[in-house]
Design a protein around this motif. Structure first.
Motif, PDB file in Angstrom:
ATOM      1  N   GLY A 130     -58.720  18.592 -34.637  1.00  0.00           N
ATOM      2  CA  GLY A 130     -58.059  18.129 -33.429  1.00  0.00           C
ATOM      3  C   GLY A 130     -57.409  16.790 -33.721  1.00  0.00           C
ATOM      4  O   GLY A 130     -58.065  15.867 -34.203  1.00  0.00           O
ATOM      5  N   SER A 131     -56.116  16.683 -33.465  1.00  0.00           N
ATOM      6  CA  SER A 131     -55.387  15.454 -33.793  1.00  0.00           C
ATOM      7  C   SER A 131     -54.612  14.969 -32.578  1.00  0.00           C
ATOM      8  O   SER A 131     -54.510  15.660 -31.562  1.00  0.00           O
ATOM      9  CB  SER A 131     -54.422  15.695 -34.961  1.00  0.00           C
ATOM     10  OG  SER A 131     -53.406  16.624 -34.592  1.00  0.00           O
ATOM     11  N   ALA A 132     -54.041  13.786 -32.699  1.00  0.00           N
ATOM     12  CA  ALA A 132     -53.202  13.256 -31.631  1.00  0.00           C
ATOM     13  C   ALA A 132     -51.811  13.865 -31.676  1.00  0.00           C
ATOM     14  O   ALA A 132     -51.282  14.325 -30.659  1.00  0.00           O
ATOM     15  CB  ALA A 132     -53.107  11.736 -31.728  1.00  0.00           C
ATOM     16  N   LEU A 133     -51.217  13.897 -32.878  1.00  0.00           N
ATOM     17  CA  LEU A 133     -49.789  14.196 -32.972  1.00  0.00           C
ATOM     18  C   LEU A 133     -49.463  15.349 -33.913  1.00  0.00           C
ATOM     19  O   LEU A 133     -48.288  15.560 -34.243  1.00  0.00           O
ATOM     20  CB  LEU A 133     -49.038  12.938 -33.422  1.00  0.00           C
ATOM     21  CG  LEU A 133     -49.203  11.721 -32.493  1.00  0.00           C
ATOM     22  CD1 LEU A 133     -48.610  10.479 -33.131  1.00  0.00           C
ATOM     23  CD2 LEU A 133     -48.559  11.979 -31.139  1.00  0.00           C
ATOM     24  N   GLY A 134     -50.468  16.111 -34.340  1.00  0.00           N
ATOM     25  CA  GLY A 134     -50.203  17.279 -35.171  1.00  0.00           C
ATOM     26  C   GLY A 134     -50.372  17.002 -36.646  1.00  0.00           C
ATOM     27  O   GLY A 134     -50.393  15.851 -37.089  1.00  0.00           O
ATOM     28  N   PRO A 135     -50.465  18.078 -37.466  1.00  0.00           N
ATOM     29  CA  PRO A 135     -50.757  17.927 -38.897  1.00  0.00           C
ATOM     30  C   PRO A 135     -49.535  17.669 -39.774  1.00  0.00           C
ATOM     31  O   PRO A 135     -49.680  17.454 -40.982  1.00  0.00           O
ATOM     32  CB  PRO A 135     -51.397  19.272 -39.246  1.00  0.00           C
ATOM     33  CG  PRO A 135     -50.714  20.246 -38.324  1.00  0.00           C
ATOM     34  CD  PRO A 135     -50.466  19.487 -37.037  1.00  0.00           C
ATOM     35  N   ARG A 136     -48.332  17.703 -39.226  1.00  0.00           N
ATOM     36  CA  ARG A 136     -47.124  17.499 -40.024  1.00  0.00           C
ATOM     37  C   ARG A 136     -46.286  16.376 -39.410  1.00  0.00           C
ATOM     38  O   ARG A 136     -46.522  15.969 -38.272  1.00  0.00           O
ATOM     39  CB  ARG A 136     -46.296  18.782 -40.098  1.00  0.00           C
ATOM     40  CG  ARG A 136     -47.023  19.915 -40.818  1.00  0.00           C
ATOM     41  CD  ARG A 136     -46.152  21.153 -40.957  1.00  0.00           C
ATOM     42  NE  ARG A 136     -45.798  21.741 -39.678  1.00  0.00           N
ATOM     43  CZ  ARG A 136     -46.579  22.547 -38.985  1.00  0.00           C
ATOM     44  NH1 ARG A 136     -47.782  22.860 -39.447  1.00  0.00           N
ATOM     45  NH2 ARG A 136     -46.185  23.049 -37.833  1.00  0.00           N
ATOM     46  N   MET A 147     -54.025   9.851 -22.809  1.00  0.00           N
ATOM     47  CA  MET A 147     -53.054   9.082 -22.039  1.00  0.00           C
ATOM     48  C   MET A 147     -51.755   8.882 -22.814  1.00  0.00           C
ATOM     49  O   MET A 147     -50.665   8.897 -22.242  1.00  0.00           O
ATOM     50  CB  MET A 147     -53.651   7.716 -21.661  1.00  0.00           C
ATOM     51  CG  MET A 147     -52.689   6.786 -20.932  1.00  0.00           C
ATOM     52  SD  MET A 147     -52.197   7.426 -19.312  1.00  0.00           S
ATOM     53  CE  MET A 147     -50.995   6.194 -18.826  1.00  0.00           C
ATOM     54  N   THR A 148     -51.864   8.706 -24.136  1.00  0.00           N
ATOM     55  CA  THR A 148     -50.669   8.460 -24.941  1.00  0.00           C
ATOM     56  C   THR A 148     -50.010   9.763 -25.383  1.00  0.00           C
ATOM     57  O   THR A 148     -48.858  10.031 -25.046  1.00  0.00           O
ATOM     58  CB  THR A 148     -51.015   7.601 -26.167  1.00  0.00           C
ATOM     59  OG1 THR A 148     -51.993   8.273 -26.975  1.00  0.00           O
ATOM     60  CG2 THR A 148     -51.555   6.253 -25.745  1.00  0.00           C
ATOM     61  N   ARG A 153     -46.445  11.108 -23.807  1.00  0.00           N
ATOM     62  CA  ARG A 153     -45.457  11.643 -24.740  1.00  0.00           C
ATOM     63  C   ARG A 153     -45.115  13.100 -24.456  1.00  0.00           C
ATOM     64  O   ARG A 153     -44.001  13.548 -24.735  1.00  0.00           O
ATOM     65  CB  ARG A 153     -45.967  11.490 -26.169  1.00  0.00           C
ATOM     66  CG  ARG A 153     -44.889  11.662 -27.217  1.00  0.00           C
ATOM     67  CD  ARG A 153     -45.309  11.091 -28.547  1.00  0.00           C
ATOM     68  NE  ARG A 153     -44.252  11.198 -29.531  1.00  0.00           N
ATOM     69  CZ  ARG A 153     -44.286  10.655 -30.735  1.00  0.00           C
ATOM     70  NH1 ARG A 153     -45.348   9.941 -31.086  1.00  0.00           N
ATOM     71  NH2 ARG A 153     -43.297  10.805 -31.582  1.00  0.00           N
ATOM     72  N   GLY A 154     -46.051  13.833 -23.902  1.00  0.00           N
ATOM     73  CA  GLY A 154     -45.821  15.249 -23.626  1.00  0.00           C
ATOM     74  C   GLY A 154     -45.021  15.522 -22.368  1.00  0.00           C
ATOM     75  O   GLY A 154     -44.805  16.676 -22.022  1.00  0.00           O
ATOM     76  N   GLY A 177     -56.236  15.386 -20.412  1.00  0.00           N
ATOM     77  CA  GLY A 177     -55.605  16.071 -21.540  1.00  0.00           C
ATOM     78  C   GLY A 177     -56.602  16.452 -22.610  1.00  0.00           C
ATOM     79  O   GLY A 177     -56.427  17.460 -23.307  1.00  0.00           O
ATOM     80  N   ASP A 178     -57.668  15.657 -22.765  1.00  0.00           N
ATOM     81  CA  ASP A 178     -58.703  15.965 -23.743  1.00  0.00           C
ATOM     82  C   ASP A 178     -59.339  17.324 -23.463  1.00  0.00           C
ATOM     83  O   ASP A 178     -59.532  18.141 -24.365  1.00  0.00           O
ATOM     84  CB  ASP A 178     -59.803  14.899 -23.698  1.00  0.00           C
ATOM     85  CG  ASP A 178     -59.383  13.589 -24.346  1.00  0.00           C
ATOM     86  OD1 ASP A 178     -58.446  13.589 -25.156  1.00  0.00           O
ATOM     87  OD2 ASP A 178     -60.009  12.561 -24.038  1.00  0.00           O
TER      88      ASP A 178
END
Length: 404
Positions: A130-136, A147-148, A153-154, A177-178
């Motif tokens: 599980g990440s904030a902004l994806g693996p790439r 929140m971020t 951002r979404g 969101g979590d």
């Protein structure tokens, strides 16, 4: 028939805060054994969260902020930077079906818990991140919170904020969101386990807060991208649908609100009129066709507002029980806990000392049976004994600071 389809599955969770642990909580309610690895000294930082906004809990007792995402798990206090602690972790990984983590790439590499490290001792393990902004992408190594990455951002924040508002709307509650993202990750893990069962091949499963936030706004983003304009929030007090009086909020006599969402107004108009004591409008030509309803929406909204203002929510709830179109009372987070339909479906359940919201998936029309969240490191000795460590070795590990 079992209502716990993941019974027999062991999940090794190396994660903290809300997102990935909430995934582990869902997996426990689906029947998995989830072993939560916590820092040997400080534990999951979420344990120290006792105040959110105006709400404060007594930090000495059960804490909903930790129970929500950690129900039913076993907690093991482990220092992964200690070679002996790393040895214990790899032994657990060797005997697990899923490795679940929220740690960033550099930390995973430093601690020796990245994909290749874990697959070296268990080639068939499902590795879930599980990440904030994806693996790439150039920002894949950055962290973030709901929140971020999810909310701001979404596009949820901007899409909900009325035009002209200073700042933006905040999420409606903690770990919003979590929790959504955690459920997404749990679904991905279940699919990966199914694939492994069918083919023998393990998967790497990735879910990010950003991806979940974008998916949550998926319909709106696709529409925005197609027509070339962003969504804007509706100013409170305005009717939400400019061409449909049966899609919006109406205030009751006691200051509560009723939400109507009837996307085919011609189908439901006459029935609504009869239920709100306006039978004379049922055949009114101003509301006979989709075109005429659209043209006369302001007048329809005015008439319905006057009607709904004559009774309390309780009176409307009884009266609208036979209404054919979709409607709902607007409820806050305390009122929903008393909702008879919520209770009938056991969407809120007793976890052995605290009521928690159940994960939204039920099997065989049966609510999950959750257990309490563990105290910090409460199952360390139990898990080590199951691994075959004797008491002398456990004492050595404790003396070395490798385990709690």
């Amino acid at each position: 028939m079992s209502s716990r389809p993941l019974e027999g599955v062991r999940v090794l969770e190396v994660a903290m805060y809300g997102f990935v642990p909430s995934c582990g909580a869902v997996l426990t309610e689906w029947g998995a054994e989830v072993i939560k690895i916590e820092h040997a000294v400080s534990g999951d930082p979420q344990r120290g969260l006792v105040q959110i906004g105006r709400m404060k809990v007594d930090g000495s007792g059960p804490n909903p902020n930790i129970w929500h995402g950690n129900r039913g798990k076993k907690s093991v206090g482990l220092d992964l930077a200690n070679p002996a602690g790393s040895e214990v972790l790899l032994e657990l990984a060797r005997r697990s079906d899923v490795f679940l983590t929220s740690f960033l790439p550099k930390v995973r590499t430093k601690l020796g818990i990245d994909v290749d490290d874990i697959r070296a001792v268990n080639p068939k393990i499902v590795y879930a991140r599980g990440s904030a902004l994806g693996p790439r992408g150039v920002e894949s190594t950055k962290g973030g919170f709901d929140m971020t990455a999810f909310w701001s951002r979404g596009s949820s924040a901007a899409s909900l904020t009325p035009p002209g508002t200073e700042g933006v709307m905040n999420p409606p509650g903690p770990a919003y969101g979590d929790t959504i993202s955690g459920t997404n990750l749990a679904g991905g893990i279940a699919a990966a386990l199914f694939r492994r069962e069918r083919t023998g091949e393990p998967s790497i499963v990735d879910v990010s807060l950003l991806g979940s936030g974008v998916w949550s706004m998926g319909h709106g983003i696709a529409l925005s991208n197609f027509v070339g304009m962003p969504f804007e929030g509706v100013t409170p007090g305005e009717h939400g649908a400019p061409t449909n009086p049966l899609s919006g909020l109406y205030k009751t006599k006691d200051g509560r609100y009723i939400s109507l969402v009837m996307l085919q107004p011609t189908r439901f108009w006459a029935d609504v009129c009869r239920h709100v004591d306006l039978p004379e409008l049922a055949d009114d030509p101003r509301f006979a066709t989709a075109e005429s309803i659209a043209a006369n929406t302001p007048e329809g909204v005015r008439l319905l507002r006057e009607a709904f203002a004559t009774r309390t929510l309780a009176e409307w709830t009884e009266r609208l029980g036979t209404l054919s179109g979709p409607w709902a009372p607007v409820q806050d987070s305390l009122q929903v806990a008393a909702d008879p339909q919520v209770r009938a479906n056991e969407y809120i359940i007793d976890a052995g000392g605290m009521e928690l919201v159940a994960n939204p998936v039920q099997f065989d029309v049966t609510a999950p049976v959750p257990a309490p969240a563990p105290d910090f490191a409460a199952q360390t000795e139990e898990v080590l004994l199951e691994l075959g460590y004797d008491w002398d070795r456990i004492i050595e590990l404790k003396s070395a600071g490798a385990v709690t």
